[in-house]
Design an enzyme around this catalytic site. Structure first.
Site, short mmCIF file in Angstrom:
data_model
loop_
_atom_site.label_atom_id
_atom_site.label_comp_id
_atom_site.label_asym_id
_atom_site.label_seq_id
_atom_site.Cartn_x
_atom_site.Cartn_y
_atom_site.Cartn_z
CG ASP A 162 67.68 24.02 -33.55
OD1 ASP A 162 68.52 24.94 -33.55
OD2 ASP A 162 67.90 22.91 -34.05
CG HIS A 163 70.81 27.85 -29.88
ND1 HIS A 163 71.29 26.59 -29.68
CD2 HIS A 163 71.82 28.55 -30.45
CE1 HIS A 163 72.53 26.53 -30.11
NE2 HIS A 163 72.88 27.70 -30.58
CD GLU A 218 80.44 22.74 -32.76
OE1 GLU A 218 79.91 23.25 -31.77
OE2 GLU A 218 80.54 21.51 -32.90
CG ASP A 259 76.04 17.86 -30.92
OD1 ASP A 259 75.18 18.08 -30.05
OD2 ASP A 259 77.10 18.52 -30.99
CG HIS A 278 71.96 23.46 -34.72
ND1 HIS A 278 70.94 23.81 -33.87
CD2 HIS A 278 73.04 23.25 -33.91
CE1 HIS A 278 71.39 23.82 -32.63
NE2 HIS A 278 72.65 23.50 -32.63
N1 LIG Z 1 75.11 24.07 -22.24
C1 LIG Z 1 74.76 24.46 -23.45
O1 LIG Z 1 75.36 25.38 -24.06
C2 LIG Z 1 73.58 23.81 -24.14
C3 LIG Z 1 73.25 24.22 -25.45
C4 LIG Z 1 72.12 23.66 -26.07
C5 LIG Z 1 71.36 22.73 -25.40
N2 LIG Z 1 71.71 22.34 -24.15
C6 LIG Z 1 70.85 21.37 -23.47
O2 LIG Z 1 70.33 21.96 -22.30
C7 LIG Z 1 70.24 21.02 -21.25
C8 LIG Z 1 71.06 21.51 -20.06
O3 LIG Z 1 72.40 21.70 -20.47
P1 LIG Z 1 73.58 21.92 -19.41
O4 LIG Z 1 74.81 22.07 -20.21
O5 LIG Z 1 73.23 22.96 -18.42
O6 LIG Z 1 73.59 20.49 -18.71
P2 LIG Z 1 74.28 20.05 -17.37
O7 LIG Z 1 75.12 21.15 -16.82
O8 LIG Z 1 74.90 18.73 -17.65
O9 LIG Z 1 73.02 19.76 -16.45
C9 LIG Z 1 72.21 20.78 -15.90
C10 LIG Z 1 71.76 20.37 -14.51
O10 LIG Z 1 70.87 19.28 -14.60
C11 LIG Z 1 70.93 18.54 -13.38
N3 LIG Z 1 70.99 17.11 -13.69
C12 LIG Z 1 72.06 16.36 -14.06
N4 LIG Z 1 71.69 15.08 -14.27
C13 LIG Z 1 70.37 15.02 -13.99
C14 LIG Z 1 69.43 13.97 -14.00
N5 LIG Z 1 69.76 12.72 -14.35
N6 LIG Z 1 68.16 14.26 -13.65
C15 LIG Z 1 67.79 15.53 -13.31
N7 LIG Z 1 68.66 16.56 -13.26
C16 LIG Z 1 69.93 16.30 -13.61
C17 LIG Z 1 72.17 18.99 -12.65
O11 LIG Z 1 71.72 19.74 -11.52
P3 LIG Z 1 71.44 19.08 -10.09
O12 LIG Z 1 72.32 17.90 -9.97
O13 LIG Z 1 71.76 20.21 -9.16
O14 LIG Z 1 69.98 18.75 -10.12
C18 LIG Z 1 72.88 19.91 -13.62
O15 LIG Z 1 73.50 21.01 -12.98
C19 LIG Z 1 70.74 19.70 -21.83
O16 LIG Z 1 69.65 18.95 -22.27
C20 LIG Z 1 71.60 20.14 -23.00
O17 LIG Z 1 71.67 19.14 -24.01
C21 LIG Z 1 72.79 22.86 -23.51
#
Ligand SMILES: NC(=O)c1ccc[n+]([C@@H]2O[C@H](COP(=O)([O-])OP(=O)(O)OC[C@H]3O[C@@H](n4cnc5c(N)ncnc54)[C@H](OP(=O)(O)O)[C@@H]3O)[C@@H](O)[C@H]2O)c1
Length: 501
Positions: free
Chosen positions: A183-184, A222, A241, A246
């Site tokens: 949890d960042h 936010e 969320d 958090h």
């Molecule tokens: N973005 C943020 O700021 C943030 C903050 C806190 C937590 N998170 C968490 O961190 C994780 C990643 O976030 P993100 O924003 O980077 O997500 P994202 O962009 O939606 O997904 C990251 C990558 O995962 C792959 N992916 C998509 N669907 C998939 C599936 N069904 N099975 C396996 N791979 C799949 C895709 O790459 P490929 O299609 O190339 O494999 C995609 O580029 C999530 O769980 C999110 O809740 C994100």
């Protein structure tokens, strides 16, 4: 940060083509590298299903680092040295994909320490943990063997049952000491400073209880909306969320008992005790303690923005909350009878995370005998973000012949006190995971205890799924119903003045 450098290891990021990798993970790893906190034998493998050549991947990462890295850390030569350690590999999450990954790791890095980061959507968490285990990428836990650890991003489960199921899968594949649930918020300096403020000072702890504290307010607001992820958010809502994770962790650090040591077990034991002392809000008490709402069209930062139901991907009749406020109690000796008010929402007037401790009023016999203008009680404000710092409000005498008393706010600001902004939370968390220190990560029983508190709230929401939610204008401070929640107790939401930097 401790300044300790971990043993050589390879960081494997799954979902490396995504937003989290580019915006948060790589800039944080780059920051550690630039500060000399990564070992010589550090390597990074970005793994995802998208086909992409190495140069294109590195170019994406460089842009992300330049856009997000600390202003003082960008340097083309450092980037060049860092980029040499990065490799992109595309592949799937089936047996073949893991076999090829295992082989390439063995060939290029030998049987070394492995840190896996699950930066994919949550549906992939369990299959990846199982795939790694079945392919032999989880090293045996013997003293001479290299280590394997796994970082699991939020959200951890969609409800109590799915969180328990994911915990079961992780227990089968990685042990608890090798599992790092992120949890960042816990990586933020100001959140860790809550422990220092409370337990490294003699003056706060004696008044940190029901005898002196009237109530506590926690705000996570936010200004952003659903940012093109309406479909995902519509299945999630503010309770899942932000509140379940958090806000529960902030509440724990504000209200828990002093730990017997500053280690992972002692701190997390106290957090779990606190979560278990939270008074549940059953369905019959939901309406008087919880307010849910959705943002309507309005203006944020001078720009017109659409209402939640008009966002792409959101169901036209959606009853998913973008705002939640609630009142809860901690049923223990320290906090008996002290309400904790929590509120979080999207498209609010400002981006703020604040904790405010409101102390009880003094007897109004000496300086404030006027019932219409009572003395303002003391307030301690902890600014988690932005403009990180702490403020204390107390009464002072206005100079002059009359006994005129006025509140004054004394401020401490991180940036002005230490001459630099606090480092990004991900830097601290990734380094700790590489060092094997899980103090700032969530333990299995902690995540389940937080879900246990939230579960009846989700059930009550489900029960009310045919009722439209109240709305609030985007750019406001939330719905009138949330103000009424406070007014019913003779209180109001208050944010302390933020000092000018
Ligand atoms: N973005 C943020 O700021 C943030 C903050 C806190 C937590 N998170 C968490 O961190 C994780 C990643 O976030 P993100 O924003 O980077 O997500 P994202 O962009 O939606 O997904 C990251 C990558 O995962 C792959 N992916 C998509 N669907 C998939 C599936 N069904 N099975 C396996 N791979 C799949 C895709 O790459 P490929 O299609 O190339 O494999 C995609 O580029 C999530 O769980 C999110 O809740 C994100």
């Amino acid at each position: 940060m401790s300044g300790k450098v971990p043993d050589p290891f390879t960081l494997v990021i799954f979902g490396a083509s995504g937003d989290l990798t580019r915006r948060k993970l790589i800039p944080a790893v780059y920051g550690l590298f630039a500060d000399g906190l990564l070992p010589d034998g550090f390597r990074l493998v970005g793994y995802a299903r998208t086909e992409k050549n190495q140069d294109a991947f590195l170019e994406e990462l460089r842009e992300g680092v330049q856009a997000s890295a600390r202003a003082d850390s960008w340097d083309p030569q450092t980037w060049h040295a860092f980029a040499k350690r990065i490799r992109y590999q595309h592949g799937g999450y089936d047996a073949d994909g893991f076999r090829i990954l295992a082989k390439s790791l063995e060939q290029t890095h030998g049987p070394g320490n492995l840190l896996f980061d699950l930066a994919t959507p949550p549906v992939a968490f369990a299959p990846i943990a199982e795939g790694l285990h079945d392919t032999g990428l989880v090293h045996p836990e013997t003293p001479d063997a290299p280590w394997s650890r796994i970082i699991v991003e939020k959200p951890f489960g969609h409800d109590l049952a799915s969180a328990r199921e994911l915990n079961r899968t992780l227990r089968r594949t990685f042990s608890e000491t090798r599992t790092f649930r992120i949890d960042h918020y816990l990586g933020k300096e100001t959140v860790q400073n809550l422990l220092v403020l409370r337990f490294a000072n003699a003056i706060f702890e004696p008044v940190w209880n029901q005898k002196y504290v009237d109530h506590v307010q926690i705000t996570v607001s936010e200004t952003i909306g659903v940012e093109g992820r309406g479909g995902y958010y519509d299945q999630t809502g503010a309770l899942r969320d932000i509140l379940q994770n958090h806000m529960m962790h902030l509440l724990c650090l504000v209200a828990m008992e002093p730990p017997i040591a500053l280690d992972a077990h002692a701190i997390r034991d106290e957090k779990v005790k606190l979560l278990r002392a939270l008074r549940p809000i059953p369905q019959k008490c939901f309406a008087e303690n919880v307010v849910r709402a959705q943002y309507a069209a309005g203006a944020v930062g001078g720009e017109r923005v659409p209402g939640y139901r008009d966002e792409a991907g959101v169901a036209p009749g959606s009853v998913t909350e973008t705002y939640v406020a609630l009142k809860t109690f901690v049923d223990n000796w320290r906090w008996a009878g002290v309400p904790f008010y929590l509120r979080t929402g999207k498209r609010l007037a400002a981006r703020i995370t604040d904790v405010a401790i409101h102390f009880k009023p003094v007897p109004q016999v000496l300086f404030g005998a006027d019932a219409d203008h009572p003395l303002k009680p003391n307030q301690l404000g902890i600014r988690i973000q932005p403009n990180e710092g702490i403020s204390l409000q107390f009464q002072t005498k206005v100079p002059g012949p009359a006994m005129e008393v006025r509140p004054y706010q004394m401020d401490f600001g991180y940036a002005s006190a230490f001459g630099r902004e606090p480092p990004d939370a991900y830097e601290r968390l990734l380094l700790d995971a590489a060092l094997g220190d899980s103090t700032l990560f969530i333990r299995a029983d902690e995540v389940e205890a937080a879900w246990e508190f939230v579960e009846p709230l989700l059930e009550a929401c489900e029960h009310e799924k045919d009722k439209a939610l109240p709305t609030y204008a985007a750019g406001s401070w939330g719905p009138a119903e949330a103000d009424q929640l406070m007014e019913a107790d003779g209180r109001k939401w208050e944010l302390m003045k933020r000092p000018v930097r």
